[in-house]
Design a protein around this motif. Structure first.
Motif, short mmCIF file in Angstrom:
data_model
loop_
_atom_site.label_atom_id
_atom_site.label_comp_id
_atom_site.label_asym_id
_atom_site.label_seq_id
_atom_site.Cartn_x
_atom_site.Cartn_y
_atom_site.Cartn_z
N ILE A 1 -46.11 -8.32 -50.25
CA ILE A 1 -44.88 -8.90 -49.72
C ILE A 1 -44.98 -8.89 -48.19
O ILE A 1 -45.27 -7.86 -47.59
N PHE A 2 -44.78 -10.05 -47.59
CA PHE A 2 -44.81 -10.17 -46.13
C PHE A 2 -43.37 -10.28 -45.65
O PHE A 2 -42.67 -11.24 -45.97
N TYR A 3 -42.91 -9.27 -44.92
CA TYR A 3 -41.56 -9.28 -44.36
C TYR A 3 -41.60 -9.76 -42.93
O TYR A 3 -42.43 -9.29 -42.13
N ALA B 1 -48.22 -14.73 -37.49
CA ALA B 1 -48.86 -13.78 -38.41
C ALA B 1 -48.74 -14.26 -39.85
O ALA B 1 -49.66 -14.07 -40.65
N GLU B 2 -47.61 -14.89 -40.19
CA GLU B 2 -47.43 -15.41 -41.55
C GLU B 2 -48.53 -16.42 -41.87
O GLU B 2 -49.14 -16.37 -42.94
N HIS B 3 -48.79 -17.33 -40.93
CA HIS B 3 -49.84 -18.32 -41.17
C HIS B 3 -51.19 -17.64 -41.34
O HIS B 3 -51.99 -18.02 -42.21
N ASP B 4 -51.46 -16.64 -40.51
CA ASP B 4 -52.75 -15.95 -40.61
C ASP B 4 -52.90 -15.24 -41.95
O ASP B 4 -53.97 -15.27 -42.57
N ILE B 5 -51.85 -14.58 -42.39
CA ILE B 5 -51.91 -13.84 -43.66
C ILE B 5 -52.10 -14.80 -44.82
O ILE B 5 -52.90 -14.55 -45.73
N ILE B 6 -51.38 -15.92 -44.80
CA ILE B 6 -51.55 -16.90 -45.89
C ILE B 6 -52.97 -17.45 -45.89
O ILE B 6 -53.59 -17.61 -46.95
N ASN B 7 -53.51 -17.72 -44.71
CA ASN B 7 -54.90 -18.18 -44.64
C ASN B 7 -55.87 -17.14 -45.20
O ASN B 7 -56.86 -17.48 -45.83
N GLY C 1 -54.18 -16.02 -49.20
CA GLY C 1 -53.76 -17.09 -50.08
C GLY C 1 -52.27 -17.04 -50.37
O GLY C 1 -51.72 -15.97 -50.65
N ALA C 2 -51.62 -18.19 -50.34
CA ALA C 2 -50.17 -18.27 -50.53
C ALA C 2 -49.74 -17.74 -51.89
O ALA C 2 -48.63 -17.22 -52.05
N ASP C 3 -50.62 -17.84 -52.88
CA ASP C 3 -50.25 -17.39 -54.22
C ASP C 3 -50.22 -15.87 -54.34
O ASP C 3 -49.71 -15.33 -55.32
#
Lengths: 77, 77
Positions: free
Chosen positions: B5-7, B17-23, B26-28
């Motif tokens: 979970i990214f808060y 940071a959200e974009h980096d974490i998804i990259n 993975g968004a799933d």
């Protein structure tokens, strides 16, 4: 670069974060660098924007500082 | 829980940071929670050990504070 690079300095916070990062993105996708043992890579880390360890430099060059183990000044000191 | 979970709280540091974490993972594999918009999840985040945002809580319950966007006190204030 195609891999992320995880810079750490061997501190307990670093080791815990290292395990978490490997679990999250996979050992094949990250190079682990202990800059306390490989001090010739300190300047490379600083140029990548690493201000404290542990830190993860992503393939696109963003630096994610994770929790807080030690400042670069502490590592160099 | 099986996902991380990214808060975050919508701040520029958070979004980057959200974009980096998804990259990276993975968004799933990550649920994105904006605790400024979903304030009823602030207490859940605090109980997970989130002290500042952005932060990633891993499937095994570890909290990785990433860079520094805002303290929880700032988010709540």
């Amino acid at each position: 670069m195609s891999k992320s690079i995880f810079y750490h300095a061997g501190c307990p916070v670093c080791i815990s974060a290292e395990h978490d990062i490997i679990n999250l993105i996979g050992a094949d996708n990250v190079e682990i660098v202990n800059i306390d043992e490989n001090r010739n890579r300190i300047s490379e880390a600083e140029q990548a924007g690493v201000e404290s360890v542990p830190a993860l430099v992503t393939p696109n060059g963003h630096t994610l500082h994770i929790n807080f183990g030690a400042s670069m000044a502490d590592v160099k000191g």
